[in-house]
Enzyme design. Sequence first.
Site, mmCIF file in Angstrom:
data_model
loop_
_atom_site.group_PDB
_atom_site.id
_atom_site.type_symbol
_atom_site.label_atom_id
_atom_site.label_comp_id
_atom_site.label_asym_id
_atom_site.label_seq_id
_atom_site.Cartn_x
_atom_site.Cartn_y
_atom_site.Cartn_z
ATOM 1 N N ASP A 106 28.773 8.772 -29.242
ATOM 2 C CA ASP A 106 28.805 9.567 -30.469
ATOM 3 C C ASP A 106 27.573 10.462 -30.550
ATOM 4 O OD1 ASP A 106 31.074 8.153 -31.171
ATOM 5 O OD2 ASP A 106 29.961 6.677 -32.357
HETATM 6 N N1 URA Z 1 30.686 2.629 -29.783
HETATM 7 C C1 URA Z 1 30.436 3.433 -30.838
HETATM 8 O O1 URA Z 1 30.802 3.121 -31.951
HETATM 9 N N2 URA Z 1 29.792 4.592 -30.611
HETATM 10 C C2 URA Z 1 29.329 4.977 -29.413
HETATM 11 O O2 URA Z 1 28.714 6.034 -29.293
HETATM 12 C C3 URA Z 1 29.572 4.128 -28.322
HETATM 13 C C4 URA Z 1 30.255 2.959 -28.522
#
Ligand code: URA
Length: 234
Positions: A106
Amino acid sequence: MSLRRLDQILSSCGYCTRSEARFWLRGGRVTVDGQPASKPDAKADPTKVLVDGKPIEAPDGLLAIYHKPAGLVCSRDEREGDSIYGALPALWSERNPPVTSIGRLDKDTTGLLFITDVGDLVQRWTSPKHKVPKVYEVAVDRDLPAGLAELFAAGTLRLEDEDKPCLPAKLKIIGPREARLELIEGKFHQVKRMFGSQGCNVVRLHRSRFGDLDLTGLAEGEWRLVEVPAGFSR
Ligand code: URA
């Protein structure tokens, strides 16, 4: 090392299209074994080819480990904001096929991201079938509830809008609001949704390990090439 046509080498590594290769060759910018090369269809060992005096980077497939900073998205869609691809060498995105990340992090997540143009590796390392472990350092906004490690390990936690429960995951409690989670799958926003399902909002998320590799020696924003595992090529 297998021999490949020069126009194919130049286009697959992002310098130009196959049809433009003849101009690059005519311009004297390409040498093979120290000799200027002029024929697009001549075959060469890519490791012996220099462009403007420099060796070609990862001619048979690129794999890099990148320490992703917060604030960048793993997408090429400009509407989503600043992208990791703008932070990585421009030539990587000109390769054919262009590089992509193996899975995504993310925008606010930091940590280890693999970048590659080897399609089979993407399949292999993102498929839960192959059980490649990914380790996340997680901080949440309230004390972690009792029994969380057992719940995540049970393989029974079904997240909203998912048909199947999460595969068993290992949770190590580091502090009242901090934990380390090891997953072998990568559902959409999985870490945040797993903790969220138990009333905890993730306030910091960092991937510290993917398979056998960690970020030793790489500061945020830095990357380095690693060897493509045996048996994979593009
Ligand atoms: N899980 C998440 O919620 N976000 C990420 O960036 C990676 C794994």
